[in-house]
Design a protein around this motif. Structure first.
Motif, PDB file in Angstrom:
ATOM      1  N   GLY A   1       1.853 -26.273  -8.371  1.00 54.45           N
ATOM      2  CA  GLY A   1       1.424 -25.072  -8.737  1.00 54.45           C
ATOM      3  C   GLY A   1       0.419 -25.376 -10.043  1.00 54.45           C
ATOM      4  N   THR A   2       0.035 -26.771 -10.024  1.00 52.96           N
ATOM      5  CA  THR A   2      -1.077 -27.070 -10.963  1.00 52.96           C
ATOM      6  C   THR A   2      -2.358 -27.639 -10.217  1.00 52.96           C
ATOM      7  N   GLY A   3      -3.385 -27.780 -11.077  1.00 47.96           N
ATOM      8  CA  GLY A   3      -4.634 -28.355 -10.388  1.00 47.96           C
ATOM      9  C   GLY A   3      -5.981 -28.170 -11.449  1.00 47.96           C
ATOM     10  N   ALA A   4      -6.595 -29.222 -11.224  1.00 44.70           N
ATOM     11  CA  ALA A   4      -7.926 -29.131 -12.110  1.00 44.70           C
ATOM     12  C   ALA A   4      -8.618 -27.913 -12.261  1.00 44.70           C
ATOM     13  N   ASP A   5      -9.277 -27.563 -13.148  1.00 43.49           N
ATOM     14  CA  ASP A   5     -10.262 -26.445 -13.228  1.00 43.49           C
ATOM     15  C   ASP A   5     -11.664 -26.888 -12.917  1.00 43.49           C
ATOM     16  N   GLY A   6     -12.558 -26.137 -12.881  1.00 43.98           N
ATOM     17  CA  GLY A   6     -13.811 -26.380 -12.295  1.00 43.98           C
ATOM     18  C   GLY A   6     -14.542 -27.439 -13.095  1.00 43.98           C
ATOM     19  N   PRO A   7     -14.571 -27.549 -14.365  1.00 42.74           N
ATOM     20  CA  PRO A   7     -15.273 -28.273 -15.137  1.00 42.74           C
ATOM     21  C   PRO A   7     -14.455 -29.814 -14.892  1.00 42.74           C
ATOM     22  N   ALA A   8     -13.186 -29.841 -14.935  1.00 45.19           N
ATOM     23  CA  ALA A   8     -12.502 -31.262 -14.647  1.00 45.19           C
ATOM     24  C   ALA A   8     -12.879 -31.722 -13.193  1.00 45.19           C
TER      25      ALA A   8
ATOM     26  N   THR B   1      -5.815 -30.635 -16.571  1.00 46.98           N
ATOM     27  CA  THR B   1      -6.002 -29.551 -15.850  1.00 46.98           C
ATOM     28  C   THR B   1      -7.179 -28.553 -16.426  1.00 46.98           C
ATOM     29  N   GLY B   2      -7.176 -28.616 -17.826  1.00 44.13           N
ATOM     30  CA  GLY B   2      -8.125 -27.760 -18.543  1.00 44.13           C
ATOM     31  C   GLY B   2      -8.412 -28.250 -19.947  1.00 44.13           C
ATOM     32  N   PRO B   3      -8.635 -27.222 -20.966  1.00 48.19           N
ATOM     33  CA  PRO B   3      -9.192 -27.769 -22.190  1.00 48.19           C
ATOM     34  C   PRO B   3      -7.634 -27.994 -22.957  1.00 48.19           C
ATOM     35  N   PRO B   4      -7.943 -28.800 -24.005  1.00 42.32           N
ATOM     36  CA  PRO B   4      -6.738 -29.571 -24.968  1.00 42.32           C
ATOM     37  C   PRO B   4      -5.734 -28.213 -25.169  1.00 42.32           C
TER      38      PRO B   4
ATOM     39  N   PRO C   1     -18.448 -26.367 -20.654  1.00 42.69           N
ATOM     40  CA  PRO C   1     -19.230 -25.530 -21.204  1.00 42.69           C
ATOM     41  C   PRO C   1     -19.068 -24.943 -22.638  1.00 42.69           C
ATOM     42  N   THR C   2     -17.726 -25.006 -23.169  1.00 51.52           N
ATOM     43  CA  THR C   2     -17.450 -24.723 -24.313  1.00 51.52           C
ATOM     44  C   THR C   2     -17.283 -25.881 -25.383  1.00 51.52           C
ATOM     45  N   GLY C   3     -17.608 -26.911 -24.913  1.00 50.91           N
ATOM     46  CA  GLY C   3     -18.090 -28.100 -25.999  1.00 50.91           C
ATOM     47  C   GLY C   3     -16.887 -29.140 -26.005  1.00 50.91           C
TER      48      GLY C   3
ATOM     49  N   VAL D   1     -19.545 -32.873 -35.353  1.00 47.82           N
ATOM     50  CA  VAL D   1     -19.397 -32.166 -36.521  1.00 47.82           C
ATOM     51  C   VAL D   1     -18.998 -33.196 -37.459  1.00 47.82           C
ATOM     52  N   PHE D   2     -18.230 -34.422 -36.944  1.00 48.43           N
ATOM     53  CA  PHE D   2     -17.742 -35.299 -37.936  1.00 48.43           C
ATOM     54  C   PHE D   2     -18.380 -36.609 -37.598  1.00 48.43           C
ATOM     55  N   ASP D   3     -19.592 -36.839 -36.648  1.00 47.82           N
ATOM     56  CA  ASP D   3     -20.134 -37.887 -36.621  1.00 47.82           C
ATOM     57  C   ASP D   3     -21.216 -38.581 -37.853  1.00 47.82           C
ATOM     58  N   PRO D   4     -20.681 -39.798 -38.117  1.00 44.16           N
ATOM     59  CA  PRO D   4     -21.378 -40.329 -39.400  1.00 44.16           C
ATOM     60  C   PRO D   4     -22.573 -40.675 -39.017  1.00 44.16           C
ATOM     61  N   ALA D   5     -23.057 -41.027 -37.618  1.00 46.59           N
ATOM     62  CA  ALA D   5     -24.410 -41.403 -37.549  1.00 46.59           C
ATOM     63  C   ALA D   5     -25.240 -40.236 -36.815  1.00 46.59           C
ATOM     64  N   GLY D   6     -24.392 -39.224 -36.805  1.00 49.82           N
ATOM     65  CA  GLY D   6     -25.645 -37.870 -36.705  1.00 49.82           C
ATOM     66  C   GLY D   6     -26.227 -38.041 -35.420  1.00 49.82           C
ATOM     67  N   ALA D   7     -27.623 -37.858 -35.342  1.00 50.10           N
ATOM     68  CA  ALA D   7     -28.298 -37.584 -34.124  1.00 50.10           C
ATOM     69  C   ALA D   7     -28.437 -39.132 -33.353  1.00 50.10           C
ATOM     70  N   SER D   8     -27.959 -40.227 -34.036  1.00 56.28           N
ATOM     71  CA  SER D   8     -28.090 -41.715 -33.279  1.00 56.28           C
ATOM     72  C   SER D   8     -27.221 -41.600 -32.372  1.00 56.28           C
ATOM     73  N   SER D   9     -26.238 -40.963 -32.081  1.00 54.98           N
ATOM     74  CA  SER D   9     -25.137 -40.909 -30.839  1.00 54.98           C
ATOM     75  C   SER D   9     -25.956 -40.323 -29.634  1.00 54.98           C
ATOM     76  N   PRO D  10     -25.572 -40.989 -28.601  1.00 55.17           N
ATOM     77  CA  PRO D  10     -26.107 -40.394 -27.331  1.00 55.17           C
ATOM     78  C   PRO D  10     -25.734 -38.766 -26.926  1.00 55.17           C
ATOM     79  N   ALA D  11     -26.857 -38.203 -26.319  1.00 49.98           N
ATOM     80  CA  ALA D  11     -26.093 -37.006 -26.161  1.00 49.98           C
ATOM     81  C   ALA D  11     -25.213 -36.770 -25.086  1.00 49.98           C
ATOM     82  N   PRO D  12     -24.444 -35.750 -25.057  1.00 49.55           N
ATOM     83  CA  PRO D  12     -23.345 -35.685 -23.963  1.00 49.55           C
ATOM     84  C   PRO D  12     -23.904 -35.715 -22.816  1.00 49.55           C
ATOM     85  N   ILE D  13     -23.172 -36.327 -21.670  1.00 47.75           N
ATOM     86  CA  ILE D  13     -23.784 -36.299 -20.346  1.00 47.75           C
ATOM     87  C   ILE D  13     -23.315 -34.980 -19.556  1.00 47.75           C
TER      88      ILE D  13
END
Length: 472
Positions: A263-270, A375-378, A422-424, A460-472
């Motif tokens: 009765g459970t399963g991964a959603d589309g993003p997963a 299966t989905g978001p936290p 898609p929701t971040g 929001v909490f990233d101390p390095a700001g823009a120096s982190s790689p962009a999300p894949i």
């Protein structure tokens, strides 16, 4: 500016553990300045995430000074690295509560073995992180506090190592201790965009509660890079950190998206995250085949019995009466007492399932297994402790069906980031291997980190700001 390298605090916080340790060993940075900078960042972000039960401010600065003056500093793999420790292992001078408000015993007189190993490697304990009561649940909350996910503070950082994961994702510490009895490292890693490894049985010392949940629970670490995780794992396992060597051949990897829980399963993003990783594996020359592991109802029942009994065993181990537990945990422990008295925790159940999984890998020459994690978001960040036992267990089972089997089998399992929803919120996948596959899992995770780089900290909490790689 700091006193030992001219780096502003903001340029210290956010560096990987391996880089911090290299700079401390060389004298470019002092451990005191590293710890002081991270404590300042902790003060800034902690009111928004609620990751810590205890902050060991003065003790941490004294410990950092001891690292700076130690003649062995140059050989310490984690020299001066701030770490957080989950509130279910002993830290000398602090009370270990396991999330129980009713636990009021004397402070621990000595460190657990894993904390001893971290400190011997030069790591500095800056605090003890929050857990759900008795570490039973997939969200981290308790009376008067709800820990929050740095990627989305309306969501939980998961559990039970939720406080540790929130601290790492927010850049408060580069690595954190946690442990995993039903997914308690892997679920927070998936929720918070981190990489983690649940070691196989017997690889890292236990000492978790009464009996490591009848052998299911193991200690490990949460990190933002594979290199950091590899060093932390080596330290916890009592090994010398060494470079991860390629296997010298393409790997043969099974992929399964079928949920072990009906009765459970991964959603589309997963599911899309799994597809993204499959494409990267194929592009790297590995062979990917569709195979479902034979996870039987008997195995599921064996894990469930240990989870229930663990609540009763650990409450007794802490000296907490059932009346002192939250209502959900009280029900959990009462069922656990019945399970234990009925002899339903049977070593043969785990042994048979482990043998079956070893045959699964060996029978088709499989190196690893790839699956979703959740299966989905936290789960929402809310006071789950005010809800019923049934509501908690149902929410956990629906969200996290892919982790518990590997605790029962005692096999190593690794979780790494694999994009964002898609929701971040982060996406993640899980790899599982046969006994002894820890380094193979870490090597492959490093390959995927290079091919599919992930953002190391919550934006929001990233101390390095823009120096982190962009999300894949």
């Amino acid at each position: 500016m700091d006193a030992s390298g001219g780096l502003p605090a903001g340029r210290i916080v956010g560096l990987p553990a391996t880089e911090l340790a290299t700079r401390v060993r060389s004298g470019e940075l002092t451990a005191v300045d590293v710890v002081r900078a991270h404590l300042a960042h902790l003060d800034e972000v902690e009111p928004r995430i609620g990751a810590f039960r205890v902050v060991c401010r003065e003790a941490a600065l004294a410990e950092a000074h001891a690292v700076d003056t130690a003649l062995t500093r140059f050989a310490m793999p984690l020299a001066g690295v701030p770490v957080a420790v989950k509130d279910n292992v002993a830290v000398a001078g602090e009370v270990c509560t396991d999330g129980c408000a009713a636990r009021s015993g004397p402070p621990e007189t000595r460190d657990s073995e894993v904390v001893t190993r971290l400190r011997r490697a030069g790591a500095v304990v800056v605090g003890i992180t929050r857990v759900p009561e008795l570490c039973l649940y997939g969200a981290t909350d308790g009376p008067g506090t709800v820990s929050r996910n740095p990627w989305d503070t309306a969501r939980s950082p998961a559990g039970s190592s939720g406080g540790s994961a929130a601290a790492v994702a927010a850049g408060v510490v580069p690595i954190a201790h946690g442990n995993d009895g039903m997914g308690s490292l892997r679920l927070p890693a998936a929720a918070c965009g981190l990489v983690t490894l649940k070691p196989g049985r017997g690889v890292v010392p236990g000492g978790i509660g009464a009996d490591d949940w009848s052998g299911m629970a193991v200690n490990g670490a949460l990190a933002t890079t594979v290199a950091d995780l590899a060093v932390a794992h080596a330290v916890l396992a009592g090994e010398e950190p060494t470079p991860l060597e390629a296997p010298g051949r393409p790997l043969r990897i099974a992929v399964s998206t079928r949920s072990p829980v009906p009765g459970t399963g991964a959603d589309g993003p997963a599911r899309a995250a799994v597809d993204t990783v499959v494409a990267a594996l194929t592009a790297a020359g590995h062979t990917v085949v569709r195979r479902d592991p034979p996870i039987t109802p008997g195995a599921a029942a064996g894990a469930l019995a240990r989870w229930m009994a663990g609540a009763a065993d650990d409450a007794a181990h802490l000296g907490v009466p059932l009346a002192g537990l939250q209502p959900r945990s009280r029900t959990h422990a009462r069922i656990g007492r019945v399970v234990r008295a009925a002899g339903l925790v049977r070593p043969a159940t785990a042994d048979r399932f482990r043998e079956r999984m070893v045959r699964f890998f060996a029978g088709e020459a499989l190196d690893l297994l790839l699956s979703p994690v959740v299966t989905g978001p936290p789960l929402p960040a809310r006071p789950w402790h005010e809800r019923s036992f049934l509501a908690n267990v149902t929410a956990n089972a629906r969200w996290a069906p892919w982790t518990a089997a590997w605790n029962l089998a005692g096999l190593p399992a690794l979780v790494l980031p694999a994009g964002t929803r898609p929701t971040g919120q982060p996406l993640a996948v899980q790899f599982v291997g046969p006994p002894g596959a820890e380094r193979r899992l870490l090597w492959l995770a490093g390959e995927l980190e290079r091919r599919l780089p992930w953002r190391r900290h919550a934006p929001v909490f990233d101390p390095a700001g823009a120096s982190s790689p962009a999300p894949i």
